[in-house]
Motif scaffolding. Structure first.
Motif, mmCIF file in Angstrom:
data_model
loop_
_atom_site.group_PDB
_atom_site.id
_atom_site.type_symbol
_atom_site.label_atom_id
_atom_site.label_comp_id
_atom_site.label_asym_id
_atom_site.label_seq_id
_atom_site.Cartn_x
_atom_site.Cartn_y
_atom_site.Cartn_z
ATOM 1 N N SER A 4 85.027 50.783 71.809
ATOM 2 C CA SER A 4 85.580 49.404 72.002
ATOM 3 C C SER A 4 84.395 48.451 71.569
ATOM 4 N N SER A 5 84.951 47.371 71.198
ATOM 5 C CA SER A 5 84.100 46.255 70.680
ATOM 6 C C SER A 5 83.378 45.874 71.826
ATOM 7 N N GLN A 6 83.484 45.985 73.267
ATOM 8 C CA GLN A 6 82.886 45.564 74.416
ATOM 9 C C GLN A 6 81.616 46.657 74.410
ATOM 10 N N ASP A 7 81.660 47.665 73.725
ATOM 11 C CA ASP A 7 80.453 48.672 73.619
ATOM 12 C C ASP A 7 79.773 48.624 72.550
ATOM 13 N N ASN A 8 80.154 47.719 71.579
ATOM 14 C CA ASN A 8 79.701 47.357 70.278
ATOM 15 C C ASN A 8 79.056 45.947 69.662
ATOM 16 N N ARG A 9 78.284 45.495 70.856
ATOM 17 C CA ARG A 9 77.769 44.192 70.539
ATOM 18 C C ARG A 9 76.324 44.543 69.660
ATOM 19 N N LEU A 55 62.886 36.853 73.212
ATOM 20 C CA LEU A 55 63.785 37.716 72.466
ATOM 21 C C LEU A 55 64.624 38.738 73.591
ATOM 22 N N VAL A 56 64.002 39.004 74.650
ATOM 23 C CA VAL A 56 64.653 39.852 75.750
ATOM 24 C C VAL A 56 65.837 39.487 75.986
ATOM 25 N N ASN A 57 66.200 38.326 76.269
ATOM 26 C CA ASN A 57 67.863 37.993 76.566
ATOM 27 C C ASN A 57 68.640 38.534 75.403
ATOM 28 N N TYR A 58 68.297 38.176 73.937
ATOM 29 C CA TYR A 58 68.968 38.689 73.010
ATOM 30 C C TYR A 58 69.262 40.458 73.156
ATOM 31 N N LEU A 59 67.950 40.918 73.443
ATOM 32 C CA LEU A 59 68.309 42.540 73.429
ATOM 33 C C LEU A 59 69.095 42.913 74.676
ATOM 34 N N GLU A 60 69.013 42.200 75.769
ATOM 35 C CA GLU A 60 69.879 42.361 77.071
ATOM 36 C C GLU A 60 71.471 42.624 76.621
ATOM 37 N N GLU A 61 71.808 41.724 75.834
ATOM 38 C CA GLU A 61 73.108 41.500 75.288
ATOM 39 C C GLU A 61 73.682 42.247 74.229
ATOM 40 N N ALA A 62 72.732 43.261 73.826
ATOM 41 C CA ALA A 62 73.247 43.848 72.818
ATOM 42 C C ALA A 62 73.168 45.244 73.031
ATOM 43 N N ASP A 63 74.401 46.129 72.597
ATOM 44 C CA ASP A 63 74.382 47.630 72.646
ATOM 45 C C ASP A 63 73.768 48.264 71.657
ATOM 46 N N ARG A 64 73.590 47.753 70.434
ATOM 47 C CA ARG A 64 72.980 48.248 69.149
ATOM 48 C C ARG A 64 72.220 47.118 68.463
ATOM 49 N N LEU A 65 70.907 47.740 68.077
ATOM 50 C CA LEU A 65 70.073 46.660 67.259
ATOM 51 C C LEU A 65 69.390 47.187 66.147
#
Length: 192
Positions: A4-9, A55-65
């Motif tokens: 799902s897109s919810q698991d694919n940020r 950048l921690v906040n951005y990583l927290e919001e991502a499932d993939r980087l």
């Protein structure tokens, strides 16, 4: 493939310092990626510069980087190396070339401690040639790896089920990642 897109940020991030020659590889690569491609809404493209722990906040919001960066792997100048998942923190701290690398390793560790580190990490690193030229451009071997690094990122995104589309219209100046004449074309590529 994600279900799902919810698991694919997804976060596509460039880090580095454009003021130190090849140290700007990550920023210049993510800038060019953004200029070339349109991405779905679940993909964020970010110039992380030298922001470190911010950048921690951005990583927290991502499932993939996906991270673009200049990394001293001890390889020939301009050589790309892709590392994934558990290998990423080890390599970003292997040889510290600038303050932002230590900061980025700390960012990954902090996000992990908070239980919100992206599940999948990809680092596309380029071996620098010159990190001493204050205000200087990327060297030719490193500049020549921008397009191949972008191609690698597109392959990874395709593996993750993400379709990137070449932009049909040029990116308006107001939507560029870098403005005020510090974008690659105006800062480094202007005639002498």
């Amino acid at each position: 493939m994600p279900t799902s897109s919810q698991d694919n940020r997804i976060l596509v991030l460039g880090i580095g310092n454009i003021l130190w020659a090849d140290e700007g590889f990550g920023v210049r690569t993510v800038e060019e990626f953004h200029r070339r491609y349109d991405v779905p809404d679940n993909v964020t493209i970010l110039d992380g510069g030298t922001q470190g722990l911010y950048l921690v906040n951005y990583l927290e919001e991502a499932d993939r980087l996906i991270v673009f960066d200049a990394i001293d792997y001890g390889l020939a100048p301009g050589q790309l190396k892709l590392v994934r998942d558990d290998e990423v923190p080890r390599f970003t701290g292997a040889k510290k070339m600038s303050l932002h690398q230590t900061g980025f390793q700390e960012v990954i560790s902090a996000a992990d401690l908070l239980g919100r580190c992206p599940k999948h990490l990809v680092l596309i690193g380029c071996q620098p040639l010159d990190l001493e030229d204050w205000g200087g451009p990327l060297t030719a071997p490193v500049r020549g790896q921008i397009a191949p690094a972008i191609d690698l990122a597109c392959q990874i995104l395709a593996e993750w089920g993400v379709e990137v589309r070449p932009r049909r219209e040029p990116l308006p100046a107001s939507e560029r990642l870098l403005g005020n004449d510090i974008d690659h074309l105006n800062y480094e590529m202007r005639p002498a």
